[in-house]
Enzyme design. Sequence first.
Site, PDB file in Angstrom:
ATOM      1  N   GLU A 161       0.846  -1.197   0.000  1.00  0.00           N
ATOM      2  CA  GLU A 161       0.000   0.000   0.000  1.00  0.00           C
ATOM      3  C   GLU A 161       0.882   1.248   0.000  1.00  0.00           C
ATOM      4  OE1 GLU A 161      -3.802   2.064   0.495  1.00  0.00           O
ATOM      5  OE2 GLU A 161      -3.029   0.289  -0.497  1.00  0.00           O
ATOM      6  N   TYR A 162       1.930   1.209   0.819  1.00  0.00           N
ATOM      7  CA  TYR A 162       2.868   2.335   0.914  1.00  0.00           C
ATOM      8  C   TYR A 162       3.506   2.587  -0.460  1.00  0.00           C
ATOM      9  CZ  TYR A 162       6.821   5.131   2.635  1.00  0.00           C
ATOM     10  OH  TYR A 162       7.744   6.113   2.848  1.00  0.00           O
ATOM     11  N   SER A 197      34.052  11.681  22.078  1.00  0.00           N
ATOM     12  CA  SER A 197      33.928  10.222  22.164  1.00  0.00           C
ATOM     13  C   SER A 197      33.645   9.857  23.621  1.00  0.00           C
ATOM     14  CB  SER A 197      35.167   9.533  21.621  1.00  0.00           C
ATOM     15  OG  SER A 197      36.294   9.968  22.286  1.00  0.00           O
ATOM     16  N   GLU A 201      21.804   2.738  27.399  1.00  0.00           N
ATOM     17  CA  GLU A 201      21.425   2.527  25.997  1.00  0.00           C
ATOM     18  C   GLU A 201      22.352   1.513  25.341  1.00  0.00           C
ATOM     19  OE1 GLU A 201      21.798   6.368  24.186  1.00  0.00           O
ATOM     20  OE2 GLU A 201      20.482   7.339  25.647  1.00  0.00           O
ATOM     21  N   LYS A 232      24.952   0.388  22.767  1.00  0.00           N
ATOM     22  CA  LYS A 232      25.917   1.174  21.992  1.00  0.00           C
ATOM     23  C   LYS A 232      25.918   0.638  20.566  1.00  0.00           C
ATOM     24  CE  LYS A 232      30.532   3.140  22.198  1.00  0.00           C
ATOM     25  NZ  LYS A 232      30.972   2.870  20.835  1.00  0.00           N
ATOM     26  N   ASP A 268      26.813  -0.095  16.847  1.00  0.00           N
ATOM     27  CA  ASP A 268      28.107  -0.191  16.169  1.00  0.00           C
ATOM     28  C   ASP A 268      27.931   0.255  14.718  1.00  0.00           C
ATOM     29  OD1 ASP A 268      30.715  -0.647  15.743  1.00  0.00           O
ATOM     30  OD2 ASP A 268      30.603  -2.831  15.821  1.00  0.00           O
ATOM     31  N   ARG A 276      30.910  12.542  11.871  1.00  0.00           N
ATOM     32  CA  ARG A 276      31.593  13.028  13.062  1.00  0.00           C
ATOM     33  C   ARG A 276      32.953  13.606  12.696  1.00  0.00           C
ATOM     34  NH1 ARG A 276      35.275  10.715  16.668  1.00  0.00           N
ATOM     35  NH2 ARG A 276      35.203  11.672  18.704  1.00  0.00           N
ATOM     36  N   GLU A 304      23.340   7.297  15.274  1.00  0.00           N
ATOM     37  CA  GLU A 304      24.248   6.319  14.700  1.00  0.00           C
ATOM     38  C   GLU A 304      23.561   5.673  13.494  1.00  0.00           C
ATOM     39  OE1 GLU A 304      27.126   6.134  16.333  1.00  0.00           O
ATOM     40  OE2 GLU A 304      28.018   4.187  15.912  1.00  0.00           O
ATOM     41  N   TYR A 344      20.423   9.419  19.486  1.00  0.00           N
ATOM     42  CA  TYR A 344      20.689   9.271  20.915  1.00  0.00           C
ATOM     43  C   TYR A 344      21.055  10.560  21.632  1.00  0.00           C
ATOM     44  CZ  TYR A 344      25.379   8.980  18.970  1.00  0.00           C
ATOM     45  OH  TYR A 344      26.517   9.216  18.258  1.00  0.00           O
ATOM     46  N   LYS A 393      24.446   6.984  30.776  1.00  0.00           N
ATOM     47  CA  LYS A 393      24.448   8.446  30.822  1.00  0.00           C
ATOM     48  C   LYS A 393      23.763   8.939  32.086  1.00  0.00           C
ATOM     49  CE  LYS A 393      24.167   8.552  25.809  1.00  0.00           C
ATOM     50  NZ  LYS A 393      23.362   8.790  24.603  1.00  0.00           N
ATOM     51  N   LYS A 413      32.059  -1.672  27.318  1.00  0.00           N
ATOM     52  CA  LYS A 413      32.277  -2.450  26.105  1.00  0.00           C
ATOM     53  C   LYS A 413      32.121  -3.951  26.370  1.00  0.00           C
ATOM     54  CE  LYS A 413      33.864  -0.441  22.627  1.00  0.00           C
ATOM     55  NZ  LYS A 413      34.960   0.459  22.439  1.00  0.00           N
ATOM     56  N   CYS A 428      59.482 -23.349  -0.704  1.00  0.00           N
ATOM     57  CA  CYS A 428      58.598 -22.177  -0.771  1.00  0.00           C
ATOM     58  C   CYS A 428      57.438 -22.472  -1.726  1.00  0.00           C
ATOM     59  CB  CYS A 428      59.384 -20.964  -1.249  1.00  0.00           C
ATOM     60  SG  CYS A 428      58.337 -19.555  -1.646  1.00  0.00           S
ATOM     61  N   CYS A 434      57.955 -20.147  -5.017  1.00  0.00           N
ATOM     62  CA  CYS A 434      59.056 -20.258  -5.980  1.00  0.00           C
ATOM     63  C   CYS A 434      59.775 -21.605  -5.927  1.00  0.00           C
ATOM     64  CB  CYS A 434      60.057 -19.123  -5.775  1.00  0.00           C
ATOM     65  SG  CYS A 434      60.968 -19.235  -4.226  1.00  0.00           S
ATOM     66  N   CYS A 440      61.836 -18.398   3.151  1.00  0.00           N
ATOM     67  CA  CYS A 440      62.286 -18.579   1.782  1.00  0.00           C
ATOM     68  C   CYS A 440      63.370 -17.528   1.584  1.00  0.00           C
ATOM     69  CB  CYS A 440      61.130 -18.326   0.812  1.00  0.00           C
ATOM     70  SG  CYS A 440      61.692 -18.022  -0.882  1.00  0.00           S
ATOM     71  N   CYS A 460      62.104 -14.290  -5.155  1.00  0.00           N
ATOM     72  CA  CYS A 460      60.817 -14.981  -4.992  1.00  0.00           C
ATOM     73  C   CYS A 460      59.661 -14.020  -5.313  1.00  0.00           C
ATOM     74  CB  CYS A 460      60.687 -15.497  -3.564  1.00  0.00           C
ATOM     75  SG  CYS A 460      59.051 -16.115  -3.183  1.00  0.00           S
TER      76      CYS A 460
HETATM   77  S1  IVH Z   1      26.475   9.135  23.269  1.00  0.00           S
HETATM   78  C1  IVH Z   1      29.217  12.708  24.085  1.00  0.00           C
HETATM   79  N1  IVH Z   1      24.969   7.024  22.807  1.00  0.00           N
HETATM   80  O1  IVH Z   1      29.733   5.763  20.341  1.00  0.00           O
HETATM   81  C2  IVH Z   1      28.833  11.298  23.970  1.00  0.00           C
HETATM   82  N2  IVH Z   1      26.984   7.251  21.586  1.00  0.00           N
HETATM   83  O2  IVH Z   1      32.439   6.366  21.591  1.00  0.00           O
HETATM   84  C3  IVH Z   1      28.245  11.012  22.668  1.00  0.00           C
HETATM   85  N3  IVH Z   1      27.394   5.464  19.980  1.00  0.00           N
HETATM   86  O3  IVH Z   1      30.722   8.558  18.491  1.00  0.00           O
HETATM   87  C4  IVH Z   1      27.947   9.633  22.466  1.00  0.00           C
HETATM   88  N4  IVH Z   1      25.561   4.332  20.370  1.00  0.00           N
HETATM   89  O4  IVH Z   1      28.982   7.069  17.472  1.00  0.00           O
HETATM   90  C5  IVH Z   1      26.096   7.674  22.498  1.00  0.00           C
HETATM   91  N5  IVH Z   1      23.555   5.244  22.472  1.00  0.00           N
HETATM   92  C6  IVH Z   1      24.659   5.881  22.164  1.00  0.00           C
HETATM   93  C7  IVH Z   1      25.559   5.408  21.197  1.00  0.00           C
HETATM   94  C8  IVH Z   1      26.721   6.115  20.936  1.00  0.00           C
HETATM   95  C9  IVH Z   1      26.674   4.392  19.649  1.00  0.00           C
HETATM   96  C10 IVH Z   1      28.707   5.812  19.396  1.00  0.00           C
HETATM   97  C11 IVH Z   1      28.753   7.205  18.840  1.00  0.00           C
HETATM   98  C12 IVH Z   1      29.949   7.873  19.440  1.00  0.00           C
HETATM   99  C13 IVH Z   1      30.698   6.729  20.008  1.00  0.00           C
HETATM  100  C14 IVH Z   1      31.411   7.207  21.256  1.00  0.00           C
END
Ligand code: IVH
Length: 673
Positions: free
Chosen positions: A39-40, A86, A118, A120, A122, A141, A181, A233, A297, A321, A415, A418, A433, A438
């Site tokens: 539909e969309y 970061s 939250e 994170k 990737d 960024r 992200e 975020y 946070k 991490k 090798c 060669c 080798c 070679c």
């Molecule tokens: S907050 C000032 N929230 O992680 C802090 N970052 O290492 C700003 N990332 O460059 C980051 N998920 O690309 C925040 N829920 C999330 C995130 C997030 C992924 C990434 C972001 C940032 C990197 C920081």
Amino acid sequence: MPGPIDPAIVAEVERLRKALHHHNYRYYVLDDPEISDAEYDRMMQELKQLEENYPQLASPDSPTTRVGAPPLSRFDTVSHSLPMLSLDNAFNDDDILEFDRRVKRQLNREEEIVYTAEPKMDGVAVELVYENGRLVTASTRGDGVTGEVITANVRTIGAVPLMMQTEGPAGIPDRLEVRGEVFIGIEAFKELNRRRIRNELPPFANPRNAAAGSLRQLDSRITARRPLDVYFYGVGIITDVVFESHWQLLQALKNWGFPINPLIRPQVTIGEVLEFYRQLSRRRGQLPYDIDGMVVKVDSLAFQQQLGSTTRSPRWAIAYKFAAIQETTVLENIEVQVGRTGVLTPVAHLRPIRVGGAMVSRATLHNEDEIEKKDIRIGDTVLVQRAGDVIPEVVKVITSMRSGTERKFYMPKTCPACGTGVVRFEDEAGVYCINADCPAQLKERIKHFASKGAFDIDGLGDKLVDQLVDRGMLKSYADLFKLDKVGLAAMERMGDKSADNLVHAIEGSRTITFSRFLYALGIRHVGEHVARLLAKHFESLPELMSCEKEELEDIPGIGSTIADSVIHFFNREENRRTIERIFDSGVRIVYEAAGDQGNFFGKTFVLTGTLKTMTRRQAKEALENAGARVSSAVSRNTDFVVAGDAPGSKLEKARQLGVTVIDEAGLQELLSS
Ligand code: IVH
């Protein structure tokens, strides 16, 4: 002149646009579509048709504009009004508890702190700027301070609102800088790679690379065909609206039409934060996208402000991490590769498997002793580990999975490239080798010579080097500078255009810093670090080439093994001849040693326009090595502006301010003085 359009048509176009925006929001933000995809699509087709019939009704905010725009020749850059910082990393619960204590200490509070936790994501960080509710700019960024403008690409992402929703309680701010992200989901990533393989394109290593590559397309019509998605975020500057908490802000973003990760755990204690981490780690493998940890946070925005940031990262947030991930898979074969120093390395071919967000199909086995020690056999089920960006490794064999059909592996006596007999030196685990001609070694030496940390020749891929060596066009790295467009264009998968680009890249690599040059030569035991030590100590190449072993050993960080290797390399007639040929083809070294602080200590340079004999990055590096500062904007404090071809407004500014302007030849002269 086309006549006035029937008001009913105008109204229909309006209706379709509004409806499509609304259904986009239901689909991407609320994850609760009201209509079917078909539909969309039908409504979209209808709108497209109307816009085609009545081009006067075209609008940049129309949902039909997500198909991409004509290609750019390069990306503009933009400064973020607030730096995109970061995050500090935590690797265990103690690190998180320490973070909590630090926050309390800095806020001078004993009570529990409220956090928001939250996933994170990737992917790739982006900043989108909305003015009066309209998306006007999107950027990467970059280095955190300046990013690349990728607006056309971001506009193609279905989950990105081209206009903010007005229904929310917060009203629409004049300006909103929203951060998030961009990522590609796992299923979409697999499908994308299947498509690439069908089209004989190299597959992406992981969803993050695929997302990054897609966002950096100069042709946004290509981006439009990539399955990009986004979660938001946070914000940079936002006018008119004041929030009390991060969670409140996220809710407002959601109401404005920005997708927010539904897994976010709002307003929790530090104990609940740790619990959430365990949940996420367990669910990680089942999520439809890659995450590499959790972000914690401080929820109160007043507290965030009080805590502030260092130049690198905010004090109110931390990333927890995930640990390196291990997976089991079958080791299908062992192949022996010949490195540039002649060392033979056994490499495991694995049944492809996802480990921590990347497909892994190879792992280094280091050497024969390592295989022996771990008793690795062909056909074994093995535990594979990938930690960060490190090359995957076989941790151990799952011996309980053996069927008895596994085969032991023996290093070849000759090798594989060669056929020369291999040798094992005393006290070394590797076998070599030692044939100087070679072809496998030559290929690797050339790849190293052209690599990022060395001559940095863009466009000289591994496959191309293999071909050029196989066809006898490269007998040493010095031959690179003799390559011409006609010869290159005759190679497989090389068009005129890529041949031309490569010739220019080679041309542009001819001016090189001393340390890069030394690294490029591929002297055993001389990596980037040792190359820098040598370049700092010796004022010139001839001086290094004629030095005694003792002088080398006197340099802190250089021992007898390295010294022997360097002496040995420069004593070989063949190497001396190759170096001579490199200079004969116009390569020039920029020396770094001159004086302790460098010739240009305290001087500020600005580069503008296109340089011919080196890339901007190389020029910047050479200047910085000589102690100069390279800035992007001309001011009264600028000492020199280097003007290349088509210099533009910076040159004008320099003239206005009376700053000294030099051309590329002038720069060369300064650098070699
Ligand atoms: S907050 C000032 N929230 O992680 C802090 N970052 O290492 C700003 N990332 O460059 C980051 N998920 O690309 C925040 N829920 C999330 C995130 C997030 C992924 C990434 C972001 C940032 C990197 C920081």
